[in-house]
Design an enzyme around this catalytic site. Sequence first.
Site, mmCIF file in Angstrom:
data_model
loop_
_atom_site.group_PDB
_atom_site.id
_atom_site.type_symbol
_atom_site.label_atom_id
_atom_site.label_comp_id
_atom_site.label_asym_id
_atom_site.label_seq_id
_atom_site.Cartn_x
_atom_site.Cartn_y
_atom_site.Cartn_z
ATOM 1 C CG HIS A 202 -0.174 0.006 2.522
ATOM 2 N ND1 HIS A 202 0.377 1.156 3.062
ATOM 3 C CD2 HIS A 202 0.113 -0.995 3.394
ATOM 4 C CE1 HIS A 202 0.970 0.868 4.198
ATOM 5 N NE2 HIS A 202 0.834 -0.427 4.427
ATOM 6 C CD GLU B 4 2.529 -5.626 7.726
ATOM 7 O OE1 GLU B 4 2.610 -6.854 7.467
ATOM 8 O OE2 GLU B 4 3.296 -4.776 7.235
ATOM 9 N NE ARG C 143 -1.542 -0.117 6.426
ATOM 10 C CZ ARG C 143 -2.005 -0.606 7.569
ATOM 11 N NH1 ARG C 143 -3.133 -0.105 8.073
ATOM 12 N NH2 ARG C 143 -1.376 -1.581 8.203
#
Length: 251
Positions: A29, A107, A81
């Site tokens: 991102h 993540e 994001r």
Amino acid sequence: MSSLGQLGPTTGPLTFTPPQRRRIYLMRHGDVTYFDDSGKPIDANTVPLNALGRSQASAAGRAFAAENIRFDRVIVSGLPRTRETAQRVLDETGQQIDIETWSCWEEIRAGSLSDLPPAELAQAFLSAFDGLVPEDTRFMNGESVRELLDRVVPPLAELRADTSWDTVLLVLHGGVNRAILSHAMHPRGRLFLGQLAQTPACINALDVGDKPEDWVVRLMNFAPPQPLHRDNRLTVMEKIFASFLRTRKRE
């Protein structure tokens, strides 16, 4: 090539069927701001792209558009994001594709830093992305590299099992991308190479064949706004850690 003449006689005609590989474009991102002007942390699950991140994502989209690259599927982790980056890429390529969410590729998850002594903060921030990382290493006192690999790598087989696509775009995260790239480099085992830089909105290109171990790393960490990384000497996590330390000085 004269050494080819030393191969000797063969028992029959030589044949070679070139593998039919498909393409995975793997992006990180765009840039985000993890601390506000007062130094207060912003929720990593909701933080949007900042102005730089938006320009980076659009630049990546223009790079795809310049080569008329078309995606059959677009997959993000679901965090804002990643979705915003993917949408900006699609806006530049002029494609209207439903963006899929695979939350298994969120993540690597941080834990609480409040109980850590100051001397251990640098290791908590940086050790998970430093060289060949042991699987018991934890990211910011949270998820371990082993736990990350266990949730990131298996879904790749599910993606590859769907033969309906030829070109797919994945917009994910720095740690997750490292896990995927490490697997592509060593598909017969388990490996996490923390030193594989993943600049915001970078593009990686991976080719996959029919065999599970058939991976080709075609391109890595290509960042369209600054492809030669002229001004990058720090890692993303080093920059975030420096920003974190500045907030502590304000307290």
